[in-house]
Design an enzyme around this catalytic site. Structure first.
Site, PDB file in Angstrom:
ATOM      1  N   GLY A 198       0.776  -1.232   0.000  1.00  0.00           N
ATOM      2  CA  GLY A 198       0.000   0.000   0.000  1.00  0.00           C
ATOM      3  C   GLY A 198       0.801   1.271   0.000  1.00  0.00           C
ATOM      4  CD  GLU A 418     -11.461  -0.720  26.899  1.00  0.00           C
ATOM      5  OE1 GLU A 418     -10.465  -0.003  26.662  1.00  0.00           O
ATOM      6  OE2 GLU A 418     -11.508  -1.922  26.613  1.00  0.00           O
ATOM      7  CG  HIS A 421      -6.705  -0.594  29.139  1.00  0.00           C
ATOM      8  ND1 HIS A 421      -5.584  -1.327  29.441  1.00  0.00           N
ATOM      9  CD2 HIS A 421      -7.614  -1.493  28.659  1.00  0.00           C
ATOM     10  CE1 HIS A 421      -5.797  -2.606  29.181  1.00  0.00           C
ATOM     11  NE2 HIS A 421      -7.029  -2.733  28.703  1.00  0.00           N
TER      12      HIS A 421
END
Length: 636
Positions: A198, A418, A421
């Site tokens: 790419g 979450e 984190h």
């Protein structure tokens, strides 16, 4: 002749042959045609056994009264009493024009030969048309690009300036060879374009075709090898013969690793068909006979598996690395791809470039396309900044799974995971800045925490790796402390942490074992992948490695635990805000940690959701994604 006309003629012939065959079959399976002599025919008529007749000059065919049997006979010319006799017995009479029967009977008679000839002509046409060419296996399948085709020029290529300079010099040599030859210089025989998928290798080759006013042949590496032995080498010879006839010219081979892998390694042995093809390619590029004026340009994303003889000077004189673009290159690429997309006033391509570290040219082109499609779905006439943000979310994390039904307990577990984190990422001093945390399910993940680096990163320090390990452990610790439970959602975090810690010990020399490398990777060149790791250390060293990996992860776990316990109130506020809003950016997490109040939620506009925040790429030199939760127990 036009292909449509050929198709019509073919179907007309096919239908005609089918009709003739049907006539033949019908005649073959029809009524019994019994021959009669003239005396028997007169006796049958006189007895009233004849139902009808068909008269063609002196040939008479007809049916008996029972309707099951047929007959035929021949009458003398101008027999005077025939019609009177048939009329008297009321026999139905029909007459056939002899001119209308001749050609039909002739075609019916020779229909098998017509069918065979037509079938042979059709098969020969099919074998010699298009790319099938069944009668010419050894011919090269290289396509010559004409000047009438739409050209891609170097103006359409951005973000790879060094590679463009290398290739522009070759084009200049083709245009003005005297400029270099008078100083004793010679044109490079080959240029190898290397880079990740790419990054624009094939696009650069198309730009060469558009810029150079010389013949340009293109072929794929897989087009050389067939099931027939010797075809690949024959096609290589034919390719360079075409090049010599059109010299000076450029030959482009895409994905050359399909034919240029190491000889004598992997499967197939010394007489493998690919090796014969590679040997012929080596000879043609720099053998006893020179191919002056034929420049070979090849592209690959696996230069490590290519044969050393192919890479030496005299064959591929130049190796051009086409890497992922920096922030300036990404902005230039976005400008190229947004030329045909009407943009809103709020679209800032420099902001988009800074927010997409690690993305290659093809990914940026897909980003612009997805933004345009999203604007069209919302019935807008221009693409707005929010469309680009939605496109980044969709490309990098997958489409939102709003239909996924989660229980309240699962949502709460994901929110606290979450939040763990996010808190560690916000506090860790050497980690990338926190950018976004979300509990919206996307792809295989139930939630995600993202970090956005301030600059493109190309290497990482030990303190950075230690902070990343602590961030990975934050989700599991938050579940354990605040929910008193352990779930499979941390499976991906633990796997990534273990892998990073083992690399710190075995590859990067970031442990108490010192700057040493443990374990040499064994790779099958033919398969192109690592299938084993050679163990070049003792059992005692293996035990020390395991102890070091465990020590590094345990230290990260302890650091994350201290951070989370020290910011307990902030973590709870972040988790509850995630349950309410589903997505938070880095600034909002900071406000919550400082006991501030978030502004009221704005209603979604333009079909977007609270999750339409800026997204980053999860690998090399880009942002970090942590907490891809929600895998099934089998994969967690």
């Amino acid at each position: 002749m036009n292909s449509n006309v050929k198709t019509v003629i073919f179907w007309v012939i096919l239908v005609s042959v089918a009709v003739l065959l049907w006539v033949v079959v019908k005649q073959g399976h029809g009524k019994v045609d019994r021959p009669l002599n003239f005396s028997e025919f007169l006796a049958e008529v006189d007895a009233g056994n004849i139902k009808n007749v068909n008269i063609n000059i002196n040939e008479v065919k007809g049916e008996f009264m029972n309707g099951r049997d047929a007959f035929h006979t021949v009458v003398p010319n101008n027999y005077p009493k025939l019609f009177d006799l048939l009329s008297e017995k009321k026999v139905a009479m029909t007459f056939t024009d002899p001119a209308s029967v001749g050609w039909v009977s002739l075609i019916v008679q020779y229909s098998p030969f017509i069918l065979l000839i037509g079938f042979w002509v059709f098969m020969m046409r099919q074998m010699q048309s298009g790319g099938n060419k069944a009668m010419s296996f050894g011919k090269s399948r290289a396509r010559l690009h004409s000047s009438q085709q739409r050209k891609v020029t170097f103006k359409d290529v951005a973000g790879v300036e060094e590679a463009k300079e290398e290739l522009e010099e070759i084009i200049e040599f083709l245009r003005e060879p005297q400029k270099f030859q008078k100083l004793g210089g010679r044109i490079p025989k080959g240029v190898l374009l290397m880079g990740s998928p790419g990054t624009g290798k094939t696009l650069l080759a198309r730009a060469i075709a558009g810029e150079a006013n010389v013949p340009f042949f293109s072929i794929s590496g897989s087009d050389f090898v067939e099931m027939f032995v010797g075809v690949g080498a024959s096609r290589v010879r034919d390719l360079f013969e075409q090049g010599k006839k059109n010299a000076p010219c450029i030959v482009f081979i895409d994905e050359i690793d399909a034919v240029g892998r190491h000889r004598g390694a992997g499967l197939g042995g010394g007489h493998d068909e690919r090796e014969q093809t590679l040997n012929q390619l080596l000879v043609e590029m720099d053998g006893f006979e020179s191919n002056e004026g034929v420049i070979l340009v090849a592209a690959t994303n696996r230069p490590d598996v290519l044969d050393p003889a192919l890479l030496r000077p005299g064959r591929f004189d130049r190796r051009v690395t086409v890497g992922r673009p920096d922030v300036g290159g990404r902005e230039a690429i976005l400008r190229v791809h947004t030329k045909k997309v009407p943009l809103g006033d709020d679209v800032d391509l420099s902001v988009l470039a800074r927010g997409t570290p690690g993305l290659a040219g093809a990914e940026l082109a897909n980003l612009v396309n997805e933004a345009a499609l999203n604007a069209a779905r919302q019935n807008r006439k221009v693409a707005m900044m929010v469309d680009f943000e939605v496109a980044k979310d969709k490309i990098l994390m997958g489409a939102e799974r709003r239909s996924l039904i989660l229980t309240d307990d699962e949502k709460r577990t994901t929110a606290y995971h979450e939040a763990g984190h996010a808190i560690v990422a916000m506090v860790a001093p050497h980690a990338d800045p926190l950018h976004k945390v979300s509990i919206i399910p996307r792809g295989m993940a139930l939630g995600i925490t993202m970090q956005l680096p301030t600059d493109d990163k190309h290497n990482y320090s030990k303190v950075y790796c230690d902070d990343q390990l602590a961030i990975l452990m934050g989700g599991r610790i938050a579940e354990e402390i605040y929910l008193q439970q352990l779930t499979t959602g941390a499976g991906n975090d633990i796997e990534r942490a273990s892998d990073m810690a083992r690399k710190m010990v075995c590859e990067w020399g970031m442990s108490q074992l010192g700057p040493m490398s443990f374990g040499k990777k064994d790779e099958q060149i033919f398969l192109g992948r690592e299938i084993a790791q050679h163990r070049d250390y003792s059992e005692e060293t293996a035990i020390k490695i395991d102890e070091e990996v465990k020590r590094i992860i345990s230290n990260a776990y302890s650091r994350a635990e201290v951070i989370i316990k020290g910011h307990s109130d902030g973590l709870i506020r972040v988790a509850e805000a995630l349950l309410e809003r589903e997505s938070l950016d880095g600034a909002e997490v900071r406000i919550l940690m400082d006991n501030g109040e978030l502004p009221p939620m704005a209603p979604p506009s333009g079909g977007t959701t609270a999750a339409t925040q800026q997204v980053i790429r999860p690998e090399g030199g880009s942002g970090r994604l942590v907490g891809l939760e929600g895998e099934s127990p089998a994969t967690a």
